[in-house]
Design an enzyme around this catalytic site. Structure first.
Site, PDB file in Angstrom:
ATOM      1  CE1 TYR A 115      69.057  19.619  29.062  1.00 54.71           C
ATOM      2  CE2 TYR A 115      70.451  17.596  28.931  1.00 54.71           C
ATOM      3  CZ  TYR A 115      70.368  19.291  28.756  1.00 54.71           C
ATOM      4  OH  TYR A 115      71.423  20.063  28.887  1.00 54.71           O
ATOM      5  CD  GLN A 116      71.042  12.648  28.798  1.00 55.08           C
ATOM      6  OE1 GLN A 116      71.901  13.301  28.054  1.00 55.08           O
ATOM      7  NE2 GLN A 116      71.466  12.060  29.712  1.00 55.08           N
ATOM      8  CG  ASP A 140      75.090  12.483  30.813  1.00 54.85           C
ATOM      9  OD1 ASP A 140      74.744  11.953  29.838  1.00 54.85           O
ATOM     10  OD2 ASP A 140      75.106  13.762  31.096  1.00 54.85           O
ATOM     11  CD  GLU A 160      82.830  16.227  30.774  1.00 56.63           C
ATOM     12  OE1 GLU A 160      83.033  16.819  32.036  1.00 56.63           O
ATOM     13  OE2 GLU A 160      81.429  16.501  30.426  1.00 56.63           O
ATOM     14  N   GLY A 192      86.070  23.123  26.872  1.00 62.86           N
ATOM     15  CA  GLY A 192      85.062  23.314  25.652  1.00 62.86           C
ATOM     16  C   GLY A 192      85.387  24.579  24.901  1.00 62.86           C
ATOM     17  CG  ASP A 210      74.547  18.715  28.394  1.00 70.28           C
ATOM     18  OD1 ASP A 210      73.653  19.512  29.107  1.00 70.28           O
ATOM     19  OD2 ASP A 210      74.622  17.322  28.675  1.00 70.28           O
ATOM     20  CE1 TYR A 280      67.623  18.480  35.148  1.00 70.92           C
ATOM     21  CE2 TYR A 280      66.814  19.242  33.022  1.00 70.92           C
ATOM     22  CZ  TYR A 280      67.787  18.483  33.754  1.00 70.92           C
ATOM     23  OH  TYR A 280      68.621  17.655  33.303  1.00 70.92           O
TER      24      TYR A 280
END
Length: 349
Positions: A115-116, A140, A160, A192, A210, A280
């Site tokens: 995903y990243q 993260d 964040e 955000g 994200d 997921y």
């Protein structure tokens, strides 16, 4: 030689142990009442841990009714609550450390890189020489880690919401949170949506979201026209947005509607990509790529390929993403083309 179930046929004792474990799980499942009622699952102090299967965590996604993913827990590492989040971290037997945020699967050590890497490099590799990048969410640090591979970038801003999230990842996932070690990173703690409202027009080359639900049937702020327009306004002409989108397997997801909504806000190219993500629900996740009016962007063909020798602050090369995977990610399976109709086919031909 391995047997069909993946257990070496010569290792009879190991095979027997596995069978016994599966029998025990099945017996508990069949002889016990439901794990938790759906409406109470995310409110449970146990963070979704099944009371009927001790030592197991049941990941039940509200957008995927009728199914759950079970993880054997070896040790609870952290459970913290802040003003915004309930964060639960445990050591699993097969996926390394796992993070649950507000009752939802956040990541597993086993496959977090998929995903990243895709959410980062799909947009960043689609335009030449990106300089300024904004990440909303992503506390993260994994996306920061991946952005650090791009030597052309000279400024990385991250907004964040919750400092607790950042601190927990730095403590328990140093190889992910290593992204914060990049000197180009500027950290802003806050909302955000509000942050974007104060960004001057045409500031960023790339914005990565994200922090919200995927674009799809359960989207919140990220699907609102005013929010998408604020993102578009913060991008330079020909700048790009990358954000997660729903799985093609979600029957309530309308790809054509999502693409139309994004095209209305961004005025440039809009494409949907996808990849496999074992942890997921449905085993896959989508990505929406959007560009503003300006230099045309061909998302399917990366014009800014990664330098394989530039790791940034990461400890090694990407483990999933490459230029071939980039292009392949935009190919739709036949059932999706049929389901979503001719309105979107021109985007993929």
């Amino acid at each position: 030689m391995a047997a069909e179930n993946g257990v070496a046929s010569s290792d009879h004792e190991s095979h027997t142990t596995q069978v016994q474990k599966i029998d025990q799980i099945a017996t508990r499942l069949l002889s016990s009442p439901p794990i938790l009622e759906m409406e109470n699952l995310h409110k449970a102090s146990s963070n979704g841990v099944s009371f009927n299967i001790p030592g197991w965590y049941a990941d039940v996604a509200l957008s995927w009714p009728g199914e759950a993913h079970l993880y054997e827990m070896e040790k609870v590492l952290f459970h913290g609550k802040s003003e915004y989040h309930d964060l639960f971290v445990f050591q699993s037997s097969s996926h390394g450390k796992i993070v649950i945020l507000n009752g939802d699967m956040q990541l597993t050590e086993k496959d977090e890189f998929v995903y990243q890497e895709m959410l980062t490099h799909l947009p960043l590799c689609s335009i030449p020489n990106p300089k300024k990048v904004l990440l909303i969410g992503g506390g993260d640090g994994g996306i920061l880690r991946e952005i650090s591979r791009h030597y052309s970038v000279d400024r990385i801003d991250i907004c964040e919401l919750d400092k607790m999230v950042i601190d927990a990842y730095k403590r328990f996932f140093p190889d992910i949170a290593i992204g914060y070690n990049d000197p180009r990173v500027n950290v802003y703690i806050g909302n955000g949506v509000e942050f974007l409202k104060n960004v001057p027009q045409a500031t960023y080359d790339v914005i990565i979201l994200d922090a919200f639900h995927c674009i799809g049937p359960v989207e919140e702020e990220v699907g609102e026209k005013s929010f998408l327009e604020s993102v578009a306004g913060a991008l330079r002409p020909g700048g790009v947005l990358g954000c997660p989108a729903e799985s093609l397997w979600n029957a309530e997801f309308s790809l054509s509607n999502s693409i139309a909504k994004c095209r209305e806000a961004f005025k440039g190219s809009v494409n949907y990509a996808w990849c496999t993500t074992p942890a997921y629900a449905s085993g896959m996740i989508g990505f929406m790529l959007c560009s503003t009016e300006g230099p045309p962007v061909d998302f399917k063909h990366p014009v800014n390929p990664l330098n394989p020798e530039n790791y940034g602050v990461a400890k090694g090369p990407p483990r999933f993403y490459n230029s071939e995977v980039h292009t392949a990610a935009f190919s739709l399976p036949s059932f999706a083309k049929k389901m979503f109709g001719s309105k979107i086919l021109s985007t993929y031909e």
